[in-house]
Design a protein around this motif. Structure first.
Motif, PDB file in Angstrom:
ATOM      1  N   PRO A   1       0.429  -0.903  -0.266  1.00 44.07           N
ATOM      2  CA  PRO A   1      -0.519  -0.027  -0.501  1.00 44.07           C
ATOM      3  C   PRO A   1       1.377   0.822  -0.086  1.00 44.07           C
ATOM      4  O   PRO A   1       1.887   1.408   0.705  1.00 44.07           O
ATOM      5  CB  PRO A   1      -0.751   0.171   1.157  1.00 44.07           C
ATOM      6  N   GLY A   2       0.679   1.935  -0.536  1.00 43.68           N
ATOM      7  CA  GLY A   2       1.066   3.512  -0.696  1.00 43.68           C
ATOM      8  C   GLY A   2       0.458   4.813  -0.738  1.00 43.68           C
ATOM      9  O   GLY A   2      -0.778   4.989  -0.498  1.00 43.68           O
ATOM     10  N   PRO A   3       0.911   5.541  -1.049  1.00 43.08           N
ATOM     11  CA  PRO A   3       0.023   6.795  -1.513  1.00 43.08           C
ATOM     12  C   PRO A   3      -1.330   7.357  -2.955  1.00 43.08           C
ATOM     13  O   PRO A   3      -2.421   7.563  -2.543  1.00 43.08           O
ATOM     14  CB  PRO A   3       0.790   8.531  -2.310  1.00 43.08           C
ATOM     15  N   GLU A   4      -0.903   6.265  -3.558  1.00 43.27           N
ATOM     16  CA  GLU A   4      -1.962   5.709  -4.791  1.00 43.27           C
ATOM     17  C   GLU A   4      -3.458   4.788  -4.044  1.00 43.27           C
ATOM     18  O   GLU A   4      -4.498   5.403  -4.103  1.00 43.27           O
ATOM     19  CB  GLU A   4      -1.486   5.036  -6.165  1.00 43.27           C
ATOM     20  N   SER A   5      -3.151   4.218  -3.545  1.00 41.46           N
ATOM     21  CA  SER A   5      -3.960   3.428  -2.910  1.00 41.46           C
ATOM     22  C   SER A   5      -5.147   3.540  -1.461  1.00 41.46           C
ATOM     23  O   SER A   5      -6.093   3.738  -1.213  1.00 41.46           O
ATOM     24  CB  SER A   5      -3.589   2.146  -2.310  1.00 41.46           C
ATOM     25  N   GLU A   6      -4.247   4.985  -0.955  1.00 41.14           N
ATOM     26  CA  GLU A   6      -4.251   5.489   0.320  1.00 41.14           C
ATOM     27  C   GLU A   6      -4.621   7.081   0.004  1.00 41.14           C
ATOM     28  O   GLU A   6      -5.134   7.234   0.492  1.00 41.14           O
ATOM     29  CB  GLU A   6      -3.111   5.669   1.310  1.00 41.14           C
ATOM     30  N   ASP A   7      -5.516   7.365  -1.441  1.00 40.15           N
ATOM     31  CA  ASP A   7      -5.973   8.784  -1.724  1.00 40.15           C
ATOM     32  C   ASP A   7      -6.747   8.292  -1.072  1.00 40.15           C
ATOM     33  O   ASP A   7      -7.944   8.029  -1.208  1.00 40.15           O
ATOM     34  CB  ASP A   7      -5.593   8.796  -3.099  1.00 40.15           C
ATOM     35  N   PRO A   8      -7.131   9.963  -0.224  1.00 41.73           N
ATOM     36  CA  PRO A   8      -8.937   9.579   0.313  1.00 41.73           C
ATOM     37  C   PRO A   8      -9.700   9.906  -0.474  1.00 41.73           C
ATOM     38  O   PRO A   8     -11.415  10.314   0.011  1.00 41.73           O
ATOM     39  CB  PRO A   8      -8.238  11.343   1.292  1.00 41.73           C
ATOM     40  N   ALA A   9      -9.203  10.639  -1.546  1.00 43.88           N
ATOM     41  CA  ALA A   9     -11.195  10.845  -2.808  1.00 43.88           C
ATOM     42  C   ALA A   9     -11.483   9.172  -3.594  1.00 43.88           C
ATOM     43  O   ALA A   9     -11.935   9.122  -4.094  1.00 43.88           O
ATOM     44  CB  ALA A   9     -10.463  11.800  -3.405  1.00 43.88           C
ATOM     45  N   ARG A  10     -10.385   7.859  -3.425  1.00 45.06           N
ATOM     46  CA  ARG A  10     -10.800   6.885  -3.901  1.00 45.06           C
ATOM     47  C   ARG A  10     -11.975   6.439  -3.536  1.00 45.06           C
ATOM     48  O   ARG A  10     -12.462   6.149  -1.911  1.00 45.06           O
ATOM     49  CB  ARG A  10      -9.523   5.893  -3.943  1.00 45.06           C
ATOM     50  N   THR A  11     -12.627   5.479  -4.365  1.00 45.06           N
ATOM     51  CA  THR A  11     -13.569   4.891  -3.697  1.00 45.06           C
ATOM     52  C   THR A  11     -14.393   3.720  -4.768  1.00 45.06           C
ATOM     53  O   THR A  11     -13.874   3.194  -5.766  1.00 45.06           O
ATOM     54  CB  THR A  11     -15.720   6.005  -4.217  1.00 45.06           C
ATOM     55  N   LEU A  12     -14.830   2.743  -3.489  1.00 46.35           N
ATOM     56  CA  LEU A  12     -15.381   1.518  -4.245  1.00 46.35           C
ATOM     57  C   LEU A  12     -16.790   0.981  -4.661  1.00 46.35           C
ATOM     58  O   LEU A  12     -16.916   0.555  -5.866  1.00 46.35           O
ATOM     59  CB  LEU A  12     -15.112   0.002  -3.159  1.00 46.35           C
ATOM     60  N   THR A  13     -17.201   2.228  -4.125  1.00 50.60           N
ATOM     61  CA  THR A  13     -18.750   2.148  -4.394  1.00 50.60           C
ATOM     62  C   THR A  13     -18.937   3.563  -4.951  1.00 50.60           C
ATOM     63  O   THR A  13     -20.247   3.251  -6.176  1.00 50.60           O
ATOM     64  CB  THR A  13     -19.444   2.435  -3.313  1.00 50.60           C
ATOM     65  N   GLY A  14     -19.016   4.418  -5.097  1.00 46.92           N
ATOM     66  CA  GLY A  14     -19.489   5.940  -6.028  1.00 46.92           C
ATOM     67  C   GLY A  14     -19.686   6.651  -4.696  1.00 46.92           C
ATOM     68  O   GLY A  14     -20.766   6.111  -4.241  1.00 46.92           O
ATOM     69  N   ALA A  15     -19.956   7.628  -4.943  1.00 43.91           N
ATOM     70  CA  ALA A  15     -20.306   8.931  -4.319  1.00 43.91           C
ATOM     71  C   ALA A  15     -21.495   8.793  -3.905  1.00 43.91           C
ATOM     72  O   ALA A  15     -22.270   8.554  -2.533  1.00 43.91           O
ATOM     73  CB  ALA A  15     -19.863  10.173  -4.217  1.00 43.91           C
ATOM     74  N   THR A  16     -22.473   8.668  -4.761  1.00 39.15           N
ATOM     75  CA  THR A  16     -24.098   8.264  -5.071  1.00 39.15           C
ATOM     76  C   THR A  16     -24.306   6.914  -4.250  1.00 39.15           C
ATOM     77  O   THR A  16     -25.267   7.032  -2.807  1.00 39.15           O
ATOM     78  CB  THR A  16     -24.595   8.427  -6.090  1.00 39.15           C
ATOM     79  N   GLN A  17     -23.654   5.723  -4.501  1.00 38.28           N
ATOM     80  CA  GLN A  17     -24.685   4.603  -4.034  1.00 38.28           C
ATOM     81  C   GLN A  17     -24.010   4.677  -2.174  1.00 38.28           C
ATOM     82  O   GLN A  17     -24.221   4.536  -1.196  1.00 38.28           O
ATOM     83  CB  GLN A  17     -23.242   3.425  -4.160  1.00 38.28           C
ATOM     84  N   GLU A  18     -22.455   5.226  -1.613  1.00 37.74           N
ATOM     85  CA  GLU A  18     -21.824   5.395  -0.777  1.00 37.74           C
ATOM     86  C   GLU A  18     -22.933   6.019   0.213  1.00 37.74           C
ATOM     87  O   GLU A  18     -23.340   5.836   1.491  1.00 37.74           O
ATOM     88  CB  GLU A  18     -20.560   6.272  -0.425  1.00 37.74           C
ATOM     89  N   ARG A  19     -23.300   7.538  -0.523  1.00 40.27           N
ATOM     90  CA  ARG A  19     -24.473   8.541   0.709  1.00 40.27           C
ATOM     91  C   ARG A  19     -25.707   7.548   0.490  1.00 40.27           C
ATOM     92  O   ARG A  19     -26.398   7.449   2.096  1.00 40.27           O
ATOM     93  CB  ARG A  19     -24.284   9.258  -0.547  1.00 40.27           C
ATOM     94  N   TRP A  20     -26.164   6.116  -0.662  1.00 38.41           N
ATOM     95  CA  TRP A  20     -27.537   6.292  -0.151  1.00 38.41           C
ATOM     96  C   TRP A  20     -27.199   4.708   0.748  1.00 38.41           C
ATOM     97  O   TRP A  20     -28.083   4.206   1.454  1.00 38.41           O
ATOM     98  CB  TRP A  20     -27.945   5.315  -1.395  1.00 38.41           C
ATOM     99  N   LEU A  21     -25.994   3.877   0.693  1.00 36.67           N
ATOM    100  CA  LEU A  21     -25.938   3.198   2.077  1.00 36.67           C
ATOM    101  C   LEU A  21     -26.310   3.211   3.322  1.00 36.67           C
ATOM    102  O   LEU A  21     -27.254   3.435   4.326  1.00 36.67           O
ATOM    103  CB  LEU A  21     -24.259   2.795   1.617  1.00 36.67           C
TER     104      LEU A  21
END
Length: 580
Positions: free
Chosen positions: A387-407
C-alpha cells in the motif's frame, strides 16, 4: 488469476503493468493484459459508430443508447404498433422450460418470479423464432395448486431472449408460496418462494444462505444441490454467477465422457449472444435449477458476469473504454434477462442500477451493494501490492459517491436489529504475511481504505449496533471481526464479516490453503479460514447471529457429501465472533 489457475494468493487478480500514480482528473489508463484480447468485429463496429469529438463517448453511449446497434433498446413495442409476430405456443414441440424457474427479491406482499423459454438452449434464440409467446403464471398456497392465489399472463419477447418475469402483488407476508408457468402444452417445474415479513413485524428468526463464484468449468454444482435441501428463507448470491472464460467440449474439470458441449461455449464471452448462451449453459445444470426452484434468490454481481477485475468503464485488457462499454452493455443485458430481478434493475445500455435495499421486518435490513460499476481503477496496476499514496488517496471510492451516501442514509433510517451488507469483495484488512513487508489486495476494500473508513464511520454515526458484511469473490471462507482500527488488534470491534467460499471456482480446494499460516498470523481479527468449496448459512435472531460454514470435499467429481467446517456466533449488541 483465472478460475482455472491455481495460486497461493487467496483471490483472483489480473496481471498488468504498474501504472503512474492515480490521477482523478486524468483519463482512465489502459493496461496490458497477460494475454491478448480478441474483441469481435461486431464489438469493434458498434464502438466505431460512437462519436470521437463533441459530447463524451461514454455519455453518448449511456444517454442515447448507441449500443442499439447490438439490439440493446429496452423499450418494448407499444400496443397497436408493428412488432414481432405472436407464436402459437401449441406449435412448440420441445419442452421450453429447460432453464428452470426462479424467484427473487421478496417483499412483504410481493415476489418476482422468472423463467426463460428455450426448447433448445444451446442454440441461438433458444430454439424459438423471433416471435412473441404468451405465458401464463400461477402462484398458490399449496404445491398441488389447489388454492391458486394469483394468476396472470405475460409475454415472452424475443427482444429479451424470451425471458419472462411477473412481479406478483397482493400476497400475504412471511408465507411460503408455490409457482409455475404454462405455455402451449407445456408446464414448467414448480418453484417454491417466500415473501418477506411485514414491515415493522417483530420477526423471531431469519435464516439465509450466502453463495458465490460458480465456475462451470471448475467442477460440479454439488453444493447447490445440498443448498436446495436447506431450510432457508432466502439465498444471497454475491457474484460470479457465470464466468466469461471458454468452456471446452468436455466441460473443463467436469471431464464429461457421456456428452460433448457445442463449440459455441469454447470461446470467451464478448457479445450479447455469447452471454445469453453462457447463462443457458449454467442454468441447464440440474443442481443450479434445483437451488433456484427451492428458494428465492437475492442477487448481485461481481466481475466475471462481464470481465475479470474490470473497474467501472476500465477493462482488464488494453482496449478502448468505448469498446468495453459495448461489451458491458451486452453483459448487463444478459444478466437482467436471466435473473429474477424487477423492472427497476433493467439496464439502459452499459448502466444498471443493481444496488437496492430489502427489509425483513424489524429483524434485518439488507443493503445490497455493487462494488464494480462505479469504482475507481485498482491502484498500482491491481494484484497484491504494497500500500502507498495511490491506494491510500482519500478521494478513492469503491462504491461511487452516490451509492455510498445511499448506504449511509439507509442506516440512519433503519430500525432493524441487524444491518447486513451483501457485497462482493473482502471488506476487512488482509495482510498476506505477518511482517512489515506485507502486501494487500488492490481489488478488495484494502485497495480503497478511505472508502472503507467512510463506510465504517457512517455506520458508527448512524448508530448501527449490529453490522454484518456478507462477501464472496475469494474462493475461500473467512470469518472476520471488523475493527475500528485494523492497526491495533485491541481496538474496538465494530462488526463482523462473513466471507462465503466458492461453489466451484478454484476446483476442490483444501481445508488449509498454502497461505493459511501466513494469513492467520498476519491478521489477528481473522477467526476462521478454510479453502474448501461450499456455502454459508446465517441464522439471525434478536439475540445473536450464527454462521455455519458448509463445505464439500470435492467438486471435480459429483456427489460429495456435505459437512460443516466451522460455526461461529456473534451476540446482538456485542460484536465479535466466537466459536459456536
Amino acid at each position: 488469476m483465472t478460475a482455472a489457475q491455481t495460486s497461493t494468493a487467496p483471490d483472483h487478480q489480473r496481471h498488468r503493468t504498474a501504472a503512474a500514480p492515480h490521477d482523478h482528473t486524468a483519463r482512465p489508463r489502459h493496461r496490458t493484459a497477460a494475454a491478448p484480447h480478441d474483441i469481435s468485429a461486431e464489438l469493434r463496429a458498434a464502438a466505431a459508430a460512437l462519436p470521437r469529438t463533441g459530447v463524451g463517448r461514454r455519455r453518448f453511449l449511456t444517454t442515447t443508447g448507441a449500443a442499439a446497434a447490438l439490439a440493446f433498446t429496452v423499450s418494448l413495442p407499444a400496443a397497436g404498433t408493428a412488432s414481432a409476430a405472436e407464436l402459437d405456443a401449441r406449435r412448440i414441440d420441445d419442452d421450453p422450460f429447460t432453464l428452470g424457474v426462479a424467484s427473487g427479491d421478496p417483499h412483504p406482499t410481493s415476489v418476482l418470479i422468472w423463467t426463460r423459454l428455450a426448447p433448445r438452449p444451446y442454440e441461438s434464440g433458444g430454439g424459438l423464432p423471433a416471435a412473441r409467446v404468451a405465458v401464463r403464471w400461477e402462484i398458490a398456497r399449496d404445491e398441488r395448486f389447489r388454492r391458486v392465489e394469483r394468476s396472470g399472463t405475460v409475454t415472452a419477447h424475443p427482444e429479451f431472449a424470451h425471458s419472462v418475469r411477473a412481479d406478483v402483488q397482493g400476497l400475504a407476508s412471511g408465507r411460503d408460496y408455490y409457482y409455475r408457468f404454462r405455455t402451449g402444452n407445456w408446464t414448467s417445474p414448480t418453484g417454491r418462494t417466500r415473501t418477506a415479513p411485514a414491515a415493522g413485524a417483530r420477526t423471531s428468526s431469519l435464516t439465509l444462505a450466502a453463495v458465490s463464484c460458480q465456475a462451470y468449468h471448475d467442477g460440479y454444482f454439488t453444493a447447490l444441490r445440498h443448498l436446495a435441501a436447506e431450510d432457508v428463507d432466502a439465498v444471497f448470491h454475491l457474484g460470479d454467477y457465470i464466468y466469461e472464460y471458454a468452456v471446452n467440449a468436455t466441460g473443463g474439470a467436469r471431464a464429461y465422457t457421456d456428452r460433448r458441449l457445442p463449440d459455441v461455449f469454447n470461446r470467451e464471452t464478448t457479445t450479447l449472444e455469447d452471454y445469453r448462451l453462457r447463462y443457458a449453459l449454467y442454468k441447464s445444470d440440474p443442481d443450479l435449477r434445483a437451488a433456484h426452484a427451492a428458494h428465492p434468490f437475492v442477487l448481485t454481481w461481481d466481475d466475471h458476469e462481464a470481465e475479470n477485475n474490470y473497474a467501472g468503464d476500465i477493462p482488464e485488457n488494453d482496449v478502448p473504454p468505448e469498446e468495453f462499454l459495448v461489451r458491458r452493455a451486452a453483459a448487463y443485458r444478459a444478466y437482467w434477462e436471466n435473473q429474477p430481478l424487477r423492472v427497476p434493475q433493467r439496464p439502459s445500455g452499459p448502466d444498471m442500477r443493481l444496488y437496492r435495499r430489502l427489509r425483513f421486518g424489524r429483524l434485518a435490513q439488507f443493503d445490497i451493494l455493487d462494488t464494480r460499476q462505479y469504482r475507481d481503477d485498482q491502484a498500482y496496476g491491481d494484484g497484491w501490492r504494497t500500500p502507498g499514496p495511490e491506494s491510500e488517496d482519500p478521494a478513492r471510492t469503491l462504491t461511487g459517491a452516490t451509492q455510498e451516501r445511499w448506504l449511509i442514509d439507509g442506516w440512519r433510517a433503519s430500525d432493524a436489529t441487524w444491518n447486513v451488507v451483501p457485497q462482493q469483495v473482502a471488506f476487512a484488512r488482509r495482510r498476506d504475511v505477518p511482517t512489515d513487508a506485507y502486501k494487500l489486495s488492490m481489488d478488495a476494500w484494502d485497495g480503497y481504505p478511505a472508502s472503507r473508513q467512510r463506510v465504517l464511520a457512517g455506520a458508527e454515526a448512524a448508530g448501527v449496533a449490529n453490522l454484518m458484511v456478507l462477501t464472496g469473490d475469494v474462493h475461500v471462507s473467512y470469518a472476520f471481526d471488523l475493527k475500528k482500527d485494523f492497526d491495533d488488534p485491541a481496538s474496538r470491534t465494530v462488526g463482523t464479516e462473513i466471507v462465503t467460499t466458492s461453489i466451484t471456482s478454484g476446483k476442490d480446494g483444501a481445508d488449509r490453503p498454502a497461505n493459511w499460516d501466513n494469513q492467520t498470523r498476519a491478521n489477528p481479527h481473522l477467526k476462521h479460514y478454510n479453502g474448501r468449496r461450499g456455502y454459508t448459512v446465517i441464522a439471525l435472531t434478536e439475540d445473536q447471529a450464527r454462521a455455519d460454514f458448509r463445505t464439500v470435499a470435492a467438486v471435480t467429481t459429483p456427489g460429495a457429501a456435505l459437512t460443516t467446517a466451522a460455526s461461529f456466533v456473534t451476540e446482538a449488541g456485542n460484536p465479535g465472533l466466537t466459536p459456536a
